[in-house]
Design a protein around this motif. Sequence first.
Motif, PDB file in Angstrom:
ATOM      1  N   ILE A  47       1.388 -14.161  -7.912  1.00 34.33           N
ATOM      2  CA  ILE A  47       1.709 -13.113  -6.958  1.00 34.33           C
ATOM      3  C   ILE A  47       1.616 -11.744  -7.631  1.00 34.33           C
ATOM      4  O   ILE A  47       1.111 -10.780  -7.061  1.00 34.33           O
ATOM      5  CB  ILE A  47       3.129 -13.331  -6.386  1.00 34.33           C
ATOM      6  CG1 ILE A  47       3.180 -14.630  -5.574  1.00 34.33           C
ATOM      7  CG2 ILE A  47       3.548 -12.159  -5.502  1.00 34.33           C
ATOM      8  CD1 ILE A  47       4.565 -15.001  -5.123  1.00 34.33           C
ATOM      9  N   ASN A  48       2.077 -11.675  -8.872  1.00 29.83           N
ATOM     10  CA  ASN A  48       2.069 -10.400  -9.569  1.00 29.83           C
ATOM     11  C   ASN A  48       0.659  -9.891  -9.830  1.00 29.83           C
ATOM     12  O   ASN A  48       0.453  -8.710 -10.077  1.00 29.83           O
ATOM     13  CB  ASN A  48       2.831 -10.522 -10.888  1.00 29.83           C
ATOM     14  CG  ASN A  48       4.323 -10.622 -10.674  1.00 29.83           C
ATOM     15  OD1 ASN A  48       4.818 -10.244  -9.628  1.00 29.83           O
ATOM     16  ND2 ASN A  48       5.038 -11.145 -11.650  1.00 29.83           N
ATOM     17  N   GLU A  49      -0.335 -10.784  -9.829  1.00 30.68           N
ATOM     18  CA  GLU A  49      -1.703 -10.376 -10.086  1.00 30.68           C
ATOM     19  C   GLU A  49      -2.343  -9.736  -8.845  1.00 30.68           C
ATOM     20  O   GLU A  49      -3.367  -9.078  -8.952  1.00 30.68           O
ATOM     21  CB  GLU A  49      -2.534 -11.580 -10.529  1.00 30.68           C
ATOM     22  CG  GLU A  49      -2.115 -12.116 -11.896  1.00 30.68           C
ATOM     23  CD  GLU A  49      -2.864 -13.374 -12.269  1.00 30.68           C
ATOM     24  OE1 GLU A  49      -3.692 -13.819 -11.428  1.00 30.68           O
ATOM     25  OE2 GLU A  49      -2.656 -13.905 -13.358  1.00 30.68           O
ATOM     26  N   GLY A  50      -1.770  -9.959  -7.662  1.00 31.01           N
ATOM     27  CA  GLY A  50      -2.309  -9.397  -6.444  1.00 31.01           C
ATOM     28  C   GLY A  50      -1.347  -8.398  -5.836  1.00 31.01           C
ATOM     29  O   GLY A  50      -0.429  -7.905  -6.483  1.00 31.01           O
ATOM     30  N   VAL A  51      -1.578  -8.088  -4.587  1.00 32.27           N
ATOM     31  CA  VAL A  51      -0.704  -7.180  -3.843  1.00 32.27           C
ATOM     32  C   VAL A  51       0.065  -8.015  -2.828  1.00 32.27           C
ATOM     33  O   VAL A  51      -0.521  -8.774  -2.060  1.00 32.27           O
ATOM     34  CB  VAL A  51      -1.531  -6.089  -3.128  1.00 32.27           C
ATOM     35  CG1 VAL A  51      -0.627  -5.230  -2.251  1.00 32.27           C
ATOM     36  CG2 VAL A  51      -2.277  -5.232  -4.139  1.00 32.27           C
ATOM     37  N   LEU A  52       1.373  -7.888  -2.841  1.00 34.59           N
ATOM     38  CA  LEU A  52       2.205  -8.645  -1.923  1.00 34.59           C
ATOM     39  C   LEU A  52       2.338  -7.896  -0.606  1.00 34.59           C
ATOM     40  O   LEU A  52       2.672  -6.712  -0.583  1.00 34.59           O
ATOM     41  CB  LEU A  52       3.599  -8.871  -2.519  1.00 34.59           C
ATOM     42  CG  LEU A  52       4.611  -9.595  -1.622  1.00 34.59           C
ATOM     43  CD1 LEU A  52       4.145 -11.011  -1.312  1.00 34.59           C
ATOM     44  CD2 LEU A  52       5.981  -9.616  -2.276  1.00 34.59           C
ATOM     45  N   VAL A  53       2.053  -8.602   0.494  1.00 38.10           N
ATOM     46  CA  VAL A  53       2.208  -8.051   1.838  1.00 38.10           C
ATOM     47  C   VAL A  53       3.104  -8.984   2.638  1.00 38.10           C
ATOM     48  O   VAL A  53       2.897 -10.197   2.640  1.00 38.10           O
ATOM     49  CB  VAL A  53       0.839  -7.902   2.547  1.00 38.10           C
ATOM     50  CG1 VAL A  53       1.037  -7.595   4.029  1.00 38.10           C
ATOM     51  CG2 VAL A  53       0.021  -6.794   1.895  1.00 38.10           C
ATOM     52  N   VAL A  54       4.097  -8.429   3.294  1.00 35.05           N
ATOM     53  CA  VAL A  54       5.001  -9.215   4.137  1.00 35.05           C
ATOM     54  C   VAL A  54       4.845  -8.753   5.582  1.00 35.05           C
ATOM     55  O   VAL A  54       5.114  -7.590   5.903  1.00 35.05           O
ATOM     56  CB  VAL A  54       6.469  -9.066   3.692  1.00 35.05           C
ATOM     57  CG1 VAL A  54       7.383  -9.850   4.632  1.00 35.05           C
ATOM     58  CG2 VAL A  54       6.643  -9.553   2.262  1.00 35.05           C
ATOM     59  N   VAL A  55       4.390  -9.661   6.427  1.00 35.66           N
ATOM     60  CA  VAL A  55       4.257  -9.385   7.858  1.00 35.66           C
ATOM     61  C   VAL A  55       5.477  -9.965   8.565  1.00 35.66           C
ATOM     62  O   VAL A  55       5.761 -11.163   8.438  1.00 35.66           O
ATOM     63  CB  VAL A  55       2.971 -10.013   8.435  1.00 35.66           C
ATOM     64  CG1 VAL A  55       2.932  -9.838   9.955  1.00 35.66           C
ATOM     65  CG2 VAL A  55       1.744  -9.375   7.800  1.00 35.66           C
ATOM     66  N   THR A  56       6.201  -9.127   9.266  1.00 32.83           N
ATOM     67  CA  THR A  56       7.371  -9.572  10.012  1.00 32.83           C
ATOM     68  C   THR A  56       7.090  -9.381  11.495  1.00 32.83           C
ATOM     69  O   THR A  56       7.035  -8.243  11.984  1.00 32.83           O
ATOM     70  CB  THR A  56       8.626  -8.783   9.597  1.00 32.83           C
ATOM     71  OG1 THR A  56       8.817  -8.899   8.192  1.00 32.83           O
ATOM     72  CG2 THR A  56       9.858  -9.332  10.322  1.00 32.83           C
ATOM     73  N   LEU A  57       6.893 -10.478  12.190  1.00 29.03           N
ATOM     74  CA  LEU A  57       6.617 -10.429  13.624  1.00 29.03           C
ATOM     75  C   LEU A  57       7.930 -10.475  14.391  1.00 29.03           C
ATOM     76  O   LEU A  57       8.764 -11.354  14.151  1.00 29.03           O
ATOM     77  CB  LEU A  57       5.730 -11.602  14.042  1.00 29.03           C
ATOM     78  CG  LEU A  57       4.331 -11.663  13.424  1.00 29.03           C
ATOM     79  CD1 LEU A  57       3.634 -12.950  13.860  1.00 29.03           C
ATOM     80  CD2 LEU A  57       3.497 -10.448  13.814  1.00 29.03           C
ATOM     81  N   ASN A  58       8.104  -9.564  15.318  1.00 28.34           N
ATOM     82  CA  ASN A  58       9.285  -9.566  16.177  1.00 28.34           C
ATOM     83  C   ASN A  58       9.081 -10.614  17.275  1.00 28.34           C
ATOM     84  O   ASN A  58       9.051 -10.312  18.469  1.00 28.34           O
ATOM     85  CB  ASN A  58       9.494  -8.182  16.786  1.00 28.34           C
ATOM     86  CG  ASN A  58      10.776  -8.095  17.590  1.00 28.34           C
ATOM     87  OD1 ASN A  58      11.737  -8.822  17.328  1.00 28.34           O
ATOM     88  ND2 ASN A  58      10.800  -7.220  18.585  1.00 28.34           N
ATOM     89  N   ALA A  59       8.926 -11.856  16.806  1.00 27.17           N
ATOM     90  CA  ALA A  59       8.613 -12.963  17.710  1.00 27.17           C
ATOM     91  C   ALA A  59       9.471 -14.165  17.357  1.00 27.17           C
ATOM     92  O   ALA A  59       9.668 -14.474  16.176  1.00 27.17           O
ATOM     93  CB  ALA A  59       7.135 -13.333  17.615  1.00 27.17           C
TER      94      ALA A  59
END
Length: 289
Positions: A47-59
Amino acid sequence: MTNNGSMPDANSVIDNEVVTSEAFDGEGIANEELGIDSQALTDVTDINEGVLVVVTLNAKLRPDDQGELEDAFLEYCQESDLPIEIIGGGSLVDDQGESIESVIEMSLTEVDRFAHGIDYLIDHIIGFFEATLAPKGSRLTVYESAEINLEEIEASEPNTIESEAIELSAETNLQSNHSPDTEDEMAVSELAEEPLGRTIYFGHQEGLALYLNGTDLPQKIYQKYHVRQVFDKCDALLKGVGMVNSYWQGYAQTALYMYGDSYSEMVKRIEPVLSRHPLCQKSRLVQIA
């Protein structure tokens, strides 16, 4: 349940069992969803080698329905040659087991090969969910730092890690679709709780929850009618403006979650079911997005 119009699986209570008052006792679907999938999170060093993205859906989604959405997203990434991998996620639930929102954690790699780098990939991510399921209030958080201070994250989150669910507080839990191997890996999931990075809000759909009363109607109604009938009728009536994306079965009620262009239009569309179907007696509507 994704935008392809598929129904819940054939083994679910909502599909093939007569709805009785016992069907609302919280067993079955609600308890099964507390289990954790065997798929583990990617190693923290990866994970540290890439970019972490967190998608939070209001679903409000069941794990199976979120899984279908994730599969569709990965297929889109493969077809579009996007170096994006899903590394974790799950549903934030309340103390009754009802979903609050859905979290999908991603790792972005090879961002330098795109002219606009991270922003190019972010546009694709948001574009996919806007075309499938993106209720108002959804957000995407980017953690661009190559170093994720896991110890600091753990110290800031007084959460305990249990074998089947992550306790976020006395009233909320993270219902995971992926098995954490270590507390360090779990800390990556907890990033979604504290938006330390750059957050982008998106989403255009409104949400409607129909809560069916599971205890106060005559027994003959529960014995004669299926919740699936209400599900199918609502989904058919919403064609062109929305759909029934998921459901939840609690101790005393069952909820059908619908997302579409307009809350008021969806209410108008399903009114014939609400006024005529016996299972809809003493039901209630809630705007959830």
